[in-house]
Design an enzyme around this catalytic site. Structure first.
Site, short mmCIF file in Angstrom:
data_model
loop_
_atom_site.label_atom_id
_atom_site.label_comp_id
_atom_site.label_asym_id
_atom_site.label_seq_id
_atom_site.Cartn_x
_atom_site.Cartn_y
_atom_site.Cartn_z
N ASP A 15 16.78 9.44 12.38
CA ASP A 15 16.80 8.54 13.53
C ASP A 15 18.13 7.79 13.45
OD1 ASP A 15 16.58 6.49 15.36
OD2 ASP A 15 14.74 5.62 14.51
N LYS A 77 26.51 3.33 18.81
CA LYS A 77 25.76 4.28 19.61
C LYS A 77 25.93 4.04 21.10
CE LYS A 77 20.98 6.00 19.89
NZ LYS A 77 19.66 5.91 19.22
N GLU A 176 14.14 10.85 21.25
CA GLU A 176 13.39 9.89 20.43
C GLU A 176 11.91 9.82 20.82
OE1 GLU A 176 15.87 6.41 20.84
OE2 GLU A 176 17.48 7.34 19.70
N ASP A 199 9.66 1.92 23.60
CA ASP A 199 10.59 1.75 22.48
C ASP A 199 11.43 0.50 22.69
OD1 ASP A 199 12.62 1.85 20.59
OD2 ASP A 199 13.06 3.97 20.89
P1 ADP Z 1 17.15 0.36 17.09
O1 ADP Z 1 16.25 1.42 17.60
O2 ADP Z 1 17.90 -0.34 18.15
O3 ADP Z 1 18.01 0.82 15.97
P2 ADP Z 1 15.00 -0.96 15.59
O4 ADP Z 1 13.88 -0.18 16.08
O5 ADP Z 1 15.41 -0.78 14.18
O6 ADP Z 1 16.27 -0.84 16.54
O7 ADP Z 1 14.63 -2.51 15.86
C1 ADP Z 1 15.43 -3.54 15.41
C2 ADP Z 1 14.91 -4.83 16.03
O8 ADP Z 1 13.54 -5.03 15.63
C3 ADP Z 1 15.66 -6.05 15.60
O9 ADP Z 1 15.88 -6.88 16.73
C4 ADP Z 1 14.71 -6.75 14.64
O10 ADP Z 1 14.89 -8.16 14.64
C5 ADP Z 1 13.39 -6.38 15.25
N1 ADP Z 1 12.28 -6.48 14.30
C6 ADP Z 1 12.14 -5.84 13.12
N2 ADP Z 1 11.00 -6.19 12.51
C7 ADP Z 1 10.39 -7.09 13.34
C8 ADP Z 1 9.16 -7.84 13.27
N3 ADP Z 1 8.34 -7.72 12.22
N4 ADP Z 1 8.87 -8.66 14.31
C9 ADP Z 1 9.70 -8.78 15.36
N5 ADP Z 1 10.85 -8.10 15.48
C10 ADP Z 1 11.20 -7.27 14.48
MG MG Z 2 15.32 3.14 17.75
#
Ligand code: ADP
Ligand code: MG
Length: 626
Positions: A15, A77, A176, A199
């Site tokens: 991912d 990205k 995704e 998502d």
């Molecule tokens: P991406 O797909 O953009 O790479 P992610 O799916 O990794 O992103 O998500 C990252 C986001 O999720 C960040 O904004 C982070 O603060 C938020 N996040 C991660 N864990 C939690 C949680 N337990 N509660 C709320 N937000 C969260």
């Molecule tokens: Mg993602």
């Protein structure tokens, strides 16, 4: 032990996220995320450059982005496969400089050199590849890589190029949301299932509506019916909003304006605090906060309520995008909603999704990991591994709940065909208990220690009641995709809590067989232990009762009788001791006899105690102070 050949040329799943990236692998034991070389599983998608050389990738690069604002590339990205002209709206808010590179492509000026987003992605992919190699102990040359459903050909091609630069053959590029659906195994069960993948990540929001159908020749076919979203909407916005509120407050208390008050690094620090508070508030309802600004220290609590007020407009935007996607899909009925992305951990987001779609969303798999897990499943299918093990039509091992004393109450039995549902009533064992820990287990054995732990959750907020009075109904529901949903409801107060898990993951057929065999071999001993544990629990309650009653009535009982009661109590206590230590010499029948003896001898104590308390009710006497 790994089957011969399985690991010779593995295909991992990656991912490649805007905020975080990760790598997973799937064998016959099911998919799992591989640990990073630096520890942890999520690699922040951040790369720091010195000239054209990537000197730091991941957590360290992200943590020091304030020190190196122009040299640290995050969210690359957004720029992948975009022309400079197209990237105008994507660069807003980025600290580094985006310039026009070769063939009009968007490039990044790191100060002295230019790098393409593909090269940034390649550094991230290389880190993941090397981590996977360390974890699997073999060279990794092939990967399934995920991209957003809306990526066009140019963006997909750029992703392929990044993989090749990193020394990886991009065996397949998949969407995704498709990966998320694969991770849940929502593919082969029913023809024409419609799935919504919601998502909500760090910087982007996507909603995708897919129809899955089974094709004899190619397997599952995923047809994207509609996508909508916002490439400028994510958890970052919520962090920003909370950070602004905190900064305003700190500035106000010094009587200055925010702008004159906060340096870029102070702003970043506050955002880090805000993000940490946000994440904590997905679990707790309030968190303490102390931010030192030098001139002033901001010390206060942030509540979930406050965070939700700030987050509400962003959540609202995700729901409006869902409306658009559903409209584009001609209002098709959605069978499943799958949650993806860290921001879907927020209770407010889950509630909004539940309300909009009118169904309980899937949350059994970690939303941070689900895309990588699905990519790994696709990898294992492409590598020719069996994939049917992931999708079982029957419950391979019984599912149950820990009862006090370490026994397991089975709610759903092995080989039940799915979907299936079962409920059972439980109560508390301690007076005034306001929370009950629920422990969900899988296995055939009688004791918790011999079963596999699937999940834990706590039913909170019960009004204090005497032990045994709360009526806790626990429901186990396994749907057609093998997702187990456990829900506990306390009838009187209406408190509820629940959890989802995928109980079939992570066990091979032979492990299942071994667990079954074990359960037959140990059946008698297990039964005895379970019985002894139950006896111990009940006897403890008896002893407590008798001790309390004796305290009130001792003066009215003769010494001989008291001696008899105390002997019976001591005997039961010694059995409880044996049961607590799981002593193999413990004879459950003898324990039972001792308990019954105590029940008989203590009758008179109870009678006295009851008449005492009746007296107490008529005229509150001096004795009632005890
Ligand atoms: P991406 O797909 O953009 O790479 P992610 O799916 O990794 O992103 O998500 C990252 C986001 O999720 C960040 O904004 C982070 O603060 C938020 N996040 C991660 N864990 C939690 C949680 N337990 N509660 C709320 N937000 C969260
Ligand atoms: Mg993602």
């Amino acid at each position: 032990m790994t089957p011969a050949g399985a690991l010779s040329d593995p295909i991992v799943g990656i991912d490649l996220g805007t905020t975080n990236s990760l790598v997973a692998y799937c064998d016959e034991r099911g998919p799992r995320v591989l640990p990073l070389r630096a520890g942890g599983r999520l690699l922040p998608s951040a790369v720091r450059y010195a000239g054209a050389v990537a000197v730091s990738v991941g957590a360290e690069a992200r943590a020091r982005a304030i020190e190196f604002p122009h040299e640290t590339v995050v969210s690359a990205k957004r720029l992948m496969g975009r022309s400079f002209a197209e990237s105008a709206d994507a660069v807003e808010g980025l600290q580094y400089r985006v310039v026009e590179g070769v063939r009009g492509l968007a490039a990044i000026d790191t100060g002295s050199q230019r790098v393409l987003p593909q090269e940034v992605a390649a550094s991230i992919l290389r880190e993941l590849k090397e981590s996977a190699e360390a974890a699997l102990g073999v060279e990794v040359r092939r990967a399934v890589i995920t991209v957003p459903a809306y990526f066009d050909d140019g963006q997909r091609q750029a992703t392929r190029d990044a993989a090749r630069l990193a020394g990886l053959e991009p065996t397949r590029i998949i969407n995704e949301p498709t990966a998320a659906a694969l991770a849940y195994g929502v593919t082969t069960r029913r023809h024409g299932q419609v799935i919504a993948v919601f998502d909500f990540g760090g910087g982007t929001f996507d909603i995708t509506i897919l129809r899955v159908s089974a094709d004899e020749a190619i397997g599952s076919v995923f047809e994207v019916l509609a996508t909508a979203g916002d490439t400028r909407l994510g958890g970052d916005d919520i962090d920003h909003s909370l950070a602004q509120a905190l900064l305003r407050e700190a500035a106000q208390s010094c009587g200055v304006s925010v702008d004159s008050f906060a340096t870029p690094s102070a702003r970043q620090a506050v955002r880090d605090f805000a993000e940490a508070a946000k994440i904590a508030l997905s679990e707790s309802t309030r968190v303490p906060l102390a931010i030192d600004f030098g001139s002033v220290t901001l010390r206060r609590e942030v509540t979930r309520e406050e965070l939700e007020r700030l987050a509400a407009p962003f959540v609202e935007r995700t729901i409006r995008a869902c409306d658009r996607a559903l409209r584009d899909a001609h209002g098709v009925a959605v069978d499943r909603v799958v949650l993806v992305g860290g921001s879907t951990r927020m209770p407010i987001v889950r509630a909004a999704v539940r309300e909009r779609f009118g169904i309980e969303p899937y949350t059994a798999l970690d939303p941070d990991l689900v895309v990588a897990l699905g990519a790994a499943v696709q990898g294992s299918i492409l590598a020719g591994h069996r994939s049917d093990l992931l999708l079982l039509d029957v419950i391979p091992l019984s599912l149950g709940l820990e009862t006090i004393g370490g026994g397991v109450a089975k709610l759903i039995h092995r080989n039940a065909s799915i979907p299936t549902r079962a409920t059972e009533m439980f109560s508390t064992s301690v007076d005034g208990q306001t929370g009950v820990d629920m422990h969900v287990l899988q296995g055939e054995r009688e004791m918790v220690s011999d079963c596999r732990s699937l999940a834990r959750f706590t039913l909170r907020g019960l009004p204090p009641m005497p032990a045994g009075i709360p009526q806790i109904e626990v429901e186990f529901l396994v749907d057609a995709n093998g997702v187990l949903q456990v829900e506990a409801i306390e009838r009187r107060s209406g408190c509820r809590a629940g959890v989802q898990v995928v109980p079939t993951y992570g066990l091979t057929e032979s492990e299942v067989e071994a667990m079954e065999r074990d359960s037959v071999t140990h059946a008698r001993a297990d039964m005895a232990r379970h019985r002894a544990a139950d006896l111990a629990v009940h006897s403890r309650l008896d002893l407590k009762w008798i001790t309390d009653a004796l305290a009130r009535t001792r003066g009215q009982l003769d010494a001989d009788y008291l001696g008899e009661v105390e002997r019976a109590m001591a005997e039961v206590e010694s059995f409880i001791g044996l049961a607590t230590r799981s002593d193999p010499t413990l004879d459950a029948d003898a324990f039972q006899n001792a308990k019954e003896r105590l029940d008989r001898v203590s009758m008179r104590v109870h009678e006295h105690a009851i008449s005492e308390s009746l007296k107490g009710m008529v005229t509150p006497s001096k004795e009632s102070t005890t």
